[in-house]
Design an enzyme around this catalytic site. Structure first.
Site, PDB file in Angstrom:
ATOM      1  N   GLY A 141      -5.761   9.482 -13.362  1.00 59.34           N
ATOM      2  CA  GLY A 141      -6.478   9.290 -15.109  1.00 59.34           C
ATOM      3  C   GLY A 141      -8.268   8.658 -14.779  1.00 59.34           C
ATOM      4  N   ASP A 159      -2.597   3.211 -20.759  1.00 56.26           N
ATOM      5  CA  ASP A 159      -1.727   3.033 -19.782  1.00 56.26           C
ATOM      6  C   ASP A 159      -0.489   2.001 -20.065  1.00 56.26           C
ATOM      7  OD1 ASP A 159      -1.869   3.658 -17.135  1.00 56.26           O
ATOM      8  OD2 ASP A 159      -0.616   2.156 -17.337  1.00 56.26           O
ATOM      9  N   ASP A 175       2.855   3.287 -24.103  1.00 57.81           N
ATOM     10  CA  ASP A 175       3.941   3.769 -23.844  1.00 57.81           C
ATOM     11  C   ASP A 175       3.658   5.392 -24.375  1.00 57.81           C
ATOM     12  OD1 ASP A 175       6.515   4.990 -22.748  1.00 57.81           O
ATOM     13  OD2 ASP A 175       7.496   3.303 -22.795  1.00 57.81           O
ATOM     14  N   ASN A 202      -2.228  12.909 -18.910  1.00 58.80           N
ATOM     15  CA  ASN A 202      -2.290  12.859 -17.610  1.00 58.80           C
ATOM     16  C   ASN A 202      -1.262  11.557 -16.767  1.00 58.80           C
ATOM     17  OD1 ASN A 202      -3.539  11.960 -14.324  1.00 58.80           O
ATOM     18  ND2 ASN A 202      -3.197  10.095 -15.575  1.00 58.80           N
ATOM     19  N   TYR A 233      11.970  17.118 -11.570  1.00 57.66           N
ATOM     20  CA  TYR A 233       9.969  16.362 -11.390  1.00 57.66           C
ATOM     21  C   TYR A 233       9.816  17.825 -12.221  1.00 57.66           C
ATOM     22  CZ  TYR A 233       5.376  15.274 -10.956  1.00 57.66           C
ATOM     23  OH  TYR A 233       4.126  15.344 -10.538  1.00 57.66           O
ATOM     24  N   LYS A 283       7.273  19.581 -15.158  1.00 57.40           N
ATOM     25  CA  LYS A 283       5.844  19.998 -15.537  1.00 57.40           C
ATOM     26  C   LYS A 283       6.096  21.477 -15.299  1.00 57.40           C
ATOM     27  CE  LYS A 283       4.061  16.228 -13.353  1.00 57.40           C
ATOM     28  NZ  LYS A 283       3.230  15.682 -14.798  1.00 57.40           N
TER      29      LYS A 283
HETATM   30  N1  LIG Z   1      -0.739  12.902  -6.750  1.00 58.11           N
HETATM   31  C1  LIG Z   1       0.193  14.026  -7.236  1.00 58.11           C
HETATM   32  O1  LIG Z   1      -0.017  14.599  -5.989  1.00 58.11           O
HETATM   33  C2  LIG Z   1       0.274  14.821  -8.123  1.00 58.11           C
HETATM   34  C3  LIG Z   1       0.885  16.216  -7.308  1.00 58.11           C
HETATM   35  C4  LIG Z   1       0.650  17.125  -9.252  1.00 58.11           C
HETATM   36  C5  LIG Z   1       0.713  16.513 -10.183  1.00 58.11           C
HETATM   37  N2  LIG Z   1       0.579  15.071 -10.636  1.00 58.11           N
HETATM   38  C6  LIG Z   1       0.596  14.487 -11.993  1.00 58.11           C
HETATM   39  O2  LIG Z   1      -0.600  13.801 -12.127  1.00 58.11           O
HETATM   40  C7  LIG Z   1      -0.761  13.099 -12.904  1.00 58.11           C
HETATM   41  C8  LIG Z   1      -0.900  11.074 -13.071  1.00 58.11           C
HETATM   42  O3  LIG Z   1      -0.347  10.981 -11.385  1.00 58.11           O
HETATM   43  P1  LIG Z   1      -1.189  10.021 -10.514  1.00 58.11           P
HETATM   44  O4  LIG Z   1      -0.845  10.797  -9.263  1.00 58.11           O
HETATM   45  O5  LIG Z   1      -2.597   9.681 -10.643  1.00 58.11           O
HETATM   46  O6  LIG Z   1      -0.144   8.899 -10.138  1.00 58.11           O
HETATM   47  P2  LIG Z   1      -0.360   6.942 -10.908  1.00 58.11           P
HETATM   48  O7  LIG Z   1       0.890   6.284 -10.312  1.00 58.11           O
HETATM   49  O8  LIG Z   1      -1.430   6.875  -9.741  1.00 58.11           O
HETATM   50  O9  LIG Z   1      -1.015   7.444 -12.312  1.00 58.11           O
HETATM   51  C9  LIG Z   1      -0.384   7.390 -12.922  1.00 58.11           C
HETATM   52  C10 LIG Z   1      -0.229   6.713 -14.324  1.00 58.11           C
HETATM   53  O10 LIG Z   1       0.848   6.693 -14.929  1.00 58.11           O
HETATM   54  C11 LIG Z   1       0.116   4.960 -15.803  1.00 58.11           C
HETATM   55  N3  LIG Z   1       2.330   5.863 -16.605  1.00 58.11           N
HETATM   56  C12 LIG Z   1       3.047   5.779 -15.867  1.00 58.11           C
HETATM   57  N4  LIG Z   1       4.512   5.727 -17.154  1.00 58.11           N
HETATM   58  C13 LIG Z   1       3.841   5.554 -18.327  1.00 58.11           C
HETATM   59  C14 LIG Z   1       4.030   5.794 -19.135  1.00 58.11           C
HETATM   60  N5  LIG Z   1       4.961   5.434 -19.926  1.00 58.11           N
HETATM   61  N6  LIG Z   1       2.821   5.562 -21.088  1.00 58.11           N
HETATM   62  C15 LIG Z   1       1.492   5.164 -20.395  1.00 58.11           C
HETATM   63  N7  LIG Z   1       1.295   5.506 -18.597  1.00 58.11           N
HETATM   64  C16 LIG Z   1       2.356   5.016 -17.910  1.00 58.11           C
HETATM   65  C17 LIG Z   1       0.846   4.922 -14.862  1.00 58.11           C
HETATM   66  O11 LIG Z   1       0.664   3.285 -15.145  1.00 58.11           O
HETATM   67  C18 LIG Z   1       0.009   5.107 -13.930  1.00 58.11           C
HETATM   68  O12 LIG Z   1      -0.907   4.206 -14.193  1.00 58.11           O
HETATM   69  C19 LIG Z   1       0.885  13.107 -13.376  1.00 58.11           C
HETATM   70  O13 LIG Z   1       1.189  13.661 -14.742  1.00 58.11           O
HETATM   71  C20 LIG Z   1       1.284  13.036 -11.985  1.00 58.11           C
HETATM   72  O14 LIG Z   1       2.113  13.774 -11.859  1.00 58.11           O
HETATM   73  C21 LIG Z   1      -0.008  13.829  -9.544  1.00 58.11           C
END
Ligand SMILES: NC(=O)c1ccc[n+]([C@@H]2O[C@H](COP(=O)([O-])OP(=O)(O)OC[C@H]3O[C@@H](n4cnc5c(N)ncnc54)[C@H](O)[C@@H]3O)[C@@H](O)[C@H]2O)c1
Length: 271
Positions: free
Chosen positions: A19, A38, A66, A93, A154, A158
């Site tokens: 994000g 966030d 949230d 995201n 999970y 997705k």
């Molecule tokens: N990192 C990976 O390998 C990967 C791969 C595929 C998809 N994703 C997806 O990418 C997206 C971002 O994840 P990331 O990897 O950057 O992880 P991250 O944990 O760094 O970021 C996620 C963010 O979402 C926030 N968050 C969590 N719960 C929340 C809520 N209820 N309301 C608002 N904000 C909330 C967290 O505080 C955090 O800042 C997610 O949807 C994740 O499933 C990540």
């Protein structure tokens, strides 16, 4: 092409990881402003300071949200419009991985994304976009287009995001709203998402991941900044309803959902 220059974006989960990388990449592409929405206010404070340092004052605001709460999500849209007058881009995201707390995982990943689409498509993007079009980028995963026996819940969240992108990304809704709906399916990316130690439903499940890694090699993790560069290209160029994989630091490629008719000869073999 959808020009992001001088537009306004609302990014959920924008305080860290993917994000925050989207926020910075959009600002590099000349966007007017971003709203970081966030749940983590400490991370958001750091994120805002980084943005101010690199892009100057007044380019970002933080709204504690949230995403699983519709009223929280709506407050983020309302504040964005109050401060920046418009909203053109929603990056859905925010997401978590924790199959042990799967009710919360379902709430954040599925309910949160649905809240964003309903509020964005039917109300705020439709009404407050400044050009002809607005766009929603949903966040699925490669876990949303292939089985992941070590993280079935999970993965299910997705897969759900793929389904809602295909349905809301139908031409029918675009004609009504002029909002494109896309999804990105990142592969393994360096963020804090998978850092929590025990998130599998049962320790035995991790054996499945070990077996998958032995078959295809361990995931070649990419940087969140790389995914964001590809994600911003999708905001600009990807067609409505499309799904895009970004993995191993390679350019985004379109994943085309199979057409049911092509399987009609796969009848059950009574042997
Ligand atoms: N990192 C990976 O390998 C990967 C791969 C595929 C998809 N994703 C997806 O990418 C997206 C971002 O994840 P990331 O990897 O950057 O992880 P991250 O944990 O760094 O970021 C996620 C963010 O979402 C926030 N968050 C969590 N719960 C929340 C809520 N209820 N309301 C608002 N904000 C909330 C967290 O505080 C955090 O800042 C997610 O949807 C994740 O499933 C990540």
């Amino acid at each position: 092409m959808f020009d992001v220059c001088d537009k306004v974006a609302l990014i959920t989960g924008g305080a860290s990881g993917l994000g925050l990388s989207y926020a910075k990449e959009l600002l590099r592409n000349g966007i007017k402003a971003v709203t970081i929405s966030d749940i983590d206010d400490k991370a958001a404070e750091v994120a805002l300071a980084e943005i101010e340092n690199e892009f100057g004052h007044g380019k970002a605001i933080f709204i504690k949200t949230d995403v699983s709460s519709k009223s929280d999500f709506e407050a983020a849209f309302i504040r964005t419009v109050e401060v920046f007058k418009n909203v053109d881009i929603l990056i859905n995201n925010a997401g978590i991985y924790n199959d042990l707390q799967w009710e919360k995982e379902v709430d954040v990943n599925i309910r949160g994304t649905i809240n964003g689409i309903i509020l964005g498509l039917e109300l705020y993007l439709k009404k407050y976009k400044q050009g002809d079009e607005a766009v929603i980028l949903n966040t699925s995963s490669i876990a949303g287009i292939r089985p992941g026996p070590w993280m079935p819940i999970y993965g299910a969240t997705k897969f759900a995001i793929v389904g809602m992108t295909l349905s809301w990304g139908d031409e029918f809704h675009f004609q009504r709203t002029k909002v494109r709906v896309l999804a990105i399916c990142p592969g393994g990316t360096h963020t804090s998402l998978f850092r929590v130690e025990q998130c599998a439903l049962h320790p035995d499940y991790m054996e499945a991941q070990k077996m998958a890694n032995e078959k295809s090699g361990p995931a070649n993790r990419q940087s969140s900044d790389f995914v964001a560069v590809e994600g911003v290209k999708l905001l600009k160029y990807a067609h409505n309803g499309s799904l895009w994989v970004v993995e191993s630091g390679k350019p985004a490629y379109e994943y085309v959902f199979p057409v049911r008719d092509s399987f009609k000869n796969n009848v059950v073999k009574e042997v």
